[in-house]
Scaffold this motif. Structure first.
Motif, PDB file in Angstrom:
ATOM      1  N   MET A   1       0.839  -1.191   0.000  1.00  0.00           N
ATOM      2  CA  MET A   1       0.000   0.000   0.000  1.00  0.00           C
ATOM      3  C   MET A   1       0.878   1.246   0.000  1.00  0.00           C
ATOM      4  SD  MET A   1      -2.473   1.527   2.950  1.00  0.00           S
ATOM      5  CE  MET A   1      -1.056   2.099   3.847  1.00  0.00           C
ATOM      6  N   GLY A   2       0.407   2.257  -0.676  1.00  0.00           N
ATOM      7  CA  GLY A   2       1.086   3.537  -0.696  1.00  0.00           C
ATOM      8  C   GLY A   2       0.117   4.649  -0.331  1.00  0.00           C
ATOM      9  N   ILE A   3       0.664   5.832  -0.115  1.00  0.00           N
ATOM     10  CA  ILE A   3      -0.129   7.019   0.213  1.00  0.00           C
ATOM     11  C   ILE A   3       0.162   8.097  -0.829  1.00  0.00           C
ATOM     12  CG2 ILE A   3      -0.570   8.829   1.925  1.00  0.00           C
ATOM     13  CD1 ILE A   3      -1.421   6.108   2.927  1.00  0.00           C
ATOM     14  N   VAL A   4      -0.893   8.672  -1.375  1.00  0.00           N
ATOM     15  CA  VAL A   4      -0.755   9.757  -2.352  1.00  0.00           C
ATOM     16  C   VAL A   4      -0.276  11.007  -1.614  1.00  0.00           C
ATOM     17  CG1 VAL A   4      -1.981  11.219  -4.013  1.00  0.00           C
ATOM     18  CG2 VAL A   4      -2.597   8.789  -3.785  1.00  0.00           C
ATOM     19  N   LYS A   5       0.861  11.531  -2.049  1.00  0.00           N
ATOM     20  CA  LYS A   5       1.435  12.728  -1.425  1.00  0.00           C
ATOM     21  C   LYS A   5       1.251  13.985  -2.271  1.00  0.00           C
ATOM     22  CE  LYS A   5       2.701  11.084   2.430  1.00  0.00           C
ATOM     23  NZ  LYS A   5       1.987  11.577   3.602  1.00  0.00           N
ATOM     24  N   ALA A   6       1.004  13.799  -3.580  1.00  0.00           N
ATOM     25  CA  ALA A   6       0.749  14.942  -4.456  1.00  0.00           C
ATOM     26  C   ALA A   6       0.002  14.465  -5.694  1.00  0.00           C
ATOM     27  CB  ALA A   6       2.050  15.631  -4.858  1.00  0.00           C
ATOM     28  N   VAL A   7      -0.891  15.308  -6.177  1.00  0.00           N
ATOM     29  CA  VAL A   7      -1.619  15.096  -7.432  1.00  0.00           C
ATOM     30  C   VAL A   7      -1.311  16.323  -8.285  1.00  0.00           C
ATOM     31  CG1 VAL A   7      -3.863  14.740  -8.514  1.00  0.00           C
ATOM     32  CG2 VAL A   7      -3.451  13.843  -6.207  1.00  0.00           C
ATOM     33  N   CYS A   8      -0.542  16.124  -9.355  1.00  0.00           N
ATOM     34  CA  CYS A   8      -0.001  17.249 -10.100  1.00  0.00           C
ATOM     35  C   CYS A   8      -0.444  17.255 -11.560  1.00  0.00           C
ATOM     36  CB  CYS A   8       1.523  17.201 -10.053  1.00  0.00           C
ATOM     37  SG  CYS A   8       2.209  17.121  -8.371  1.00  0.00           S
ATOM     38  N   ILE A   9      -0.679  18.448 -12.082  1.00  0.00           N
ATOM     39  CA  ILE A   9      -1.016  18.618 -13.494  1.00  0.00           C
ATOM     40  C   ILE A   9      -0.279  19.846 -14.041  1.00  0.00           C
ATOM     41  CG2 ILE A   9      -3.304  17.545 -13.267  1.00  0.00           C
ATOM     42  CD1 ILE A   9      -4.516  20.385 -13.476  1.00  0.00           C
ATOM     43  N   SER A  10      -0.225  19.912 -15.371  1.00  0.00           N
ATOM     44  CA  SER A  10       0.282  21.112 -16.045  1.00  0.00           C
ATOM     45  C   SER A  10      -0.605  21.371 -17.253  1.00  0.00           C
ATOM     46  CB  SER A  10       1.742  20.929 -16.486  1.00  0.00           C
ATOM     47  OG  SER A  10       1.853  19.852 -17.390  1.00  0.00           O
ATOM     48  N   GLU A  11      -0.731  22.626 -17.618  1.00  0.00           N
ATOM     49  CA  GLU A  11      -1.564  23.008 -18.757  1.00  0.00           C
ATOM     50  C   GLU A  11      -0.838  22.829 -20.075  1.00  0.00           C
ATOM     51  OE1 GLU A  11      -3.128  26.924 -18.196  1.00  0.00           O
ATOM     52  OE2 GLU A  11      -4.122  26.396 -16.320  1.00  0.00           O
ATOM     53  N   LYS A  12       0.515  22.858 -20.035  1.00  0.00           N
ATOM     54  CA  LYS A  12       1.309  22.754 -21.257  1.00  0.00           C
ATOM     55  C   LYS A  12       2.379  21.687 -21.084  1.00  0.00           C
ATOM     56  CE  LYS A  12       2.981  26.682 -22.547  1.00  0.00           C
ATOM     57  NZ  LYS A  12       3.427  28.065 -22.748  1.00  0.00           N
ATOM     58  N   LYS A  13       2.668  20.956 -22.157  1.00  0.00           N
ATOM     59  CA  LYS A  13       3.755  19.980 -22.140  1.00  0.00           C
ATOM     60  C   LYS A  13       5.081  20.712 -22.016  1.00  0.00           C
ATOM     61  CE  LYS A  13       1.456  16.334 -24.701  1.00  0.00           C
ATOM     62  NZ  LYS A  13       1.523  15.398 -25.829  1.00  0.00           N
ATOM     63  N   GLY A  14       6.060  20.032 -21.408  1.00  0.00           N
ATOM     64  CA  GLY A  14       7.388  20.620 -21.270  1.00  0.00           C
ATOM     65  C   GLY A  14       7.526  21.550 -20.085  1.00  0.00           C
ATOM     66  N   ASN A  33      -7.686  18.075 -17.462  1.00  0.00           N
ATOM     67  CA  ASN A  33      -6.935  19.335 -17.545  1.00  0.00           C
ATOM     68  C   ASN A  33      -5.412  19.174 -17.501  1.00  0.00           C
ATOM     69  OD1 ASN A  33      -9.329  20.903 -17.700  1.00  0.00           O
ATOM     70  ND2 ASN A  33      -9.528  20.781 -15.475  1.00  0.00           N
ATOM     71  N   ASP A  34      -4.911  17.946 -17.678  1.00  0.00           N
ATOM     72  CA  ASP A  34      -3.457  17.742 -17.731  1.00  0.00           C
ATOM     73  C   ASP A  34      -3.009  17.673 -19.184  1.00  0.00           C
ATOM     74  OD1 ASP A  34      -0.851  17.213 -16.491  1.00  0.00           O
ATOM     75  OD2 ASP A  34      -1.042  15.253 -17.456  1.00  0.00           O
ATOM     76  N   ALA A  35      -1.917  18.353 -19.492  1.00  0.00           N
ATOM     77  CA  ALA A  35      -1.420  18.429 -20.867  1.00  0.00           C
ATOM     78  C   ALA A  35      -1.036  17.070 -21.443  1.00  0.00           C
ATOM     79  CB  ALA A  35      -0.218  19.371 -20.925  1.00  0.00           C
ATOM     80  N   HIS A  36      -0.672  16.115 -20.617  1.00  0.00           N
ATOM     81  CA  HIS A  36      -0.230  14.807 -21.113  1.00  0.00           C
ATOM     82  C   HIS A  36      -1.368  13.798 -21.247  1.00  0.00           C
ATOM     83  CE1 HIS A  36       3.639  16.557 -19.911  1.00  0.00           C
ATOM     84  NE2 HIS A  36       4.091  15.863 -20.933  1.00  0.00           N
ATOM     85  N   ALA A  37      -2.569  14.194 -20.896  1.00  0.00           N
ATOM     86  CA  ALA A  37      -3.716  13.291 -21.027  1.00  0.00           C
ATOM     87  C   ALA A  37      -4.014  13.060 -22.506  1.00  0.00           C
ATOM     88  CB  ALA A  37      -4.932  13.877 -20.324  1.00  0.00           C
ATOM     89  N   ALA A  66       7.957  18.559 -10.124  1.00  0.00           N
ATOM     90  CA  ALA A  66       9.102  19.119 -10.847  1.00  0.00           C
ATOM     91  C   ALA A  66       9.606  18.209 -11.963  1.00  0.00           C
ATOM     92  CB  ALA A  66      10.245  19.430  -9.879  1.00  0.00           C
ATOM     93  N   PHE A  67       9.427  16.907 -11.817  1.00  0.00           N
ATOM     94  CA  PHE A  67       9.871  15.959 -12.835  1.00  0.00           C
ATOM     95  C   PHE A  67       8.796  15.715 -13.894  1.00  0.00           C
ATOM     96  CE2 PHE A  67      12.341  14.801  -9.046  1.00  0.00           C
ATOM     97  CZ  PHE A  67      13.629  14.852  -9.567  1.00  0.00           C
ATOM     98  N   GLY A  68       7.664  16.370 -13.754  1.00  0.00           N
ATOM     99  CA  GLY A  68       6.555  16.168 -14.674  1.00  0.00           C
ATOM    100  C   GLY A  68       5.654  15.021 -14.271  1.00  0.00           C
ATOM    101  N   GLU A  69       5.814  14.548 -13.028  1.00  0.00           N
ATOM    102  CA  GLU A  69       5.007  13.422 -12.560  1.00  0.00           C
ATOM    103  C   GLU A  69       3.628  13.895 -12.110  1.00  0.00           C
ATOM    104  OE1 GLU A  69       7.010  14.898  -8.774  1.00  0.00           O
ATOM    105  OE2 GLU A  69       7.468  14.820 -10.910  1.00  0.00           O
ATOM    106  N   ASN A  70       2.619  13.054 -12.372  1.00  0.00           N
ATOM    107  CA  ASN A  70       1.256  13.361 -11.949  1.00  0.00           C
ATOM    108  C   ASN A  70       1.003  12.963 -10.507  1.00  0.00           C
ATOM    109  OD1 ASN A  70       0.472  12.328 -15.152  1.00  0.00           O
ATOM    110  ND2 ASN A  70      -0.084  14.361 -14.472  1.00  0.00           N
TER     111      ASN A  70
END
Length: 143
Positions: A1-14, A33-37, A66-70
């Motif tokens: 089991m793990g615990i979600v520590k962050a849920v991250c999105i970006s509007e633009k790739k890169g 609303n995530d650019a990589h979806a 920072a690494f682009g991870e969701n």
């Protein structure tokens, strides 16, 4: 089991992603609303909090997204799991589709540190069942 520590999105790739605390996951698409979806095999990216902390101990001073991870997850070492591993968090079901990635353009983190952990430690998944994930939710490996 793990615990979600962050849920991250970006509007633009890169660009680096920002922690939005919770998000809607859409079947065969990714995070709303995530650019990589999109309809491809890298809809959601995941990274272990422990790997981020190890990297920060080397002086990186990076934040979640920072690494682009969701999803930043505490308690799961993703790169040790096989392709096809399924994860369940609330109603959301994800399936591991890729381990690591080739980094064609070196990011700011790479230029600062001489390395980046996302190409080695990061994994990608597709959304099998949709729903919402928020910070502090539990995520389970489905065997």
């Amino acid at each position: 089991m793990g615990i979600v520590k962050a849920v991250c999105i970006s509007e633009k790739k890169g660009t680096q992603k920002q922690n939005v605390e919770s998000a809607k996951f859409i079947v065969n698409h990714g995070i709303e609303n995530d650019a990589h979806a999109g309809n491809w095999h890298r809809q959601v990216s995941l990274l272990s909090l422990e790997k981020i902390n190890e990297f920060n101990a080397k002086g990186a001073n990076v934040f979640n997204g920072a690494f682009g991870e969701n999803l930043v997850i505490e308690g799961i070492d993703f790169k040790t799991l096989p392709i096809g591993t399924k994860f369940k968090c609330n109603d959301v079901e994800l399936e591991l589709s890729q381990i690591g990635k080739e980094c064609h353009t070196k990011c700011q983190i790479y230029h600062k540190m001489g390395e980046c952990i996302m190409p080695i430690e990061g994994v990608f998944a597709i959304v099998i069942q949709g729903g919402e994930i928020k910070v502090n939710d539990e995520i389970h490996i489905v065997r």
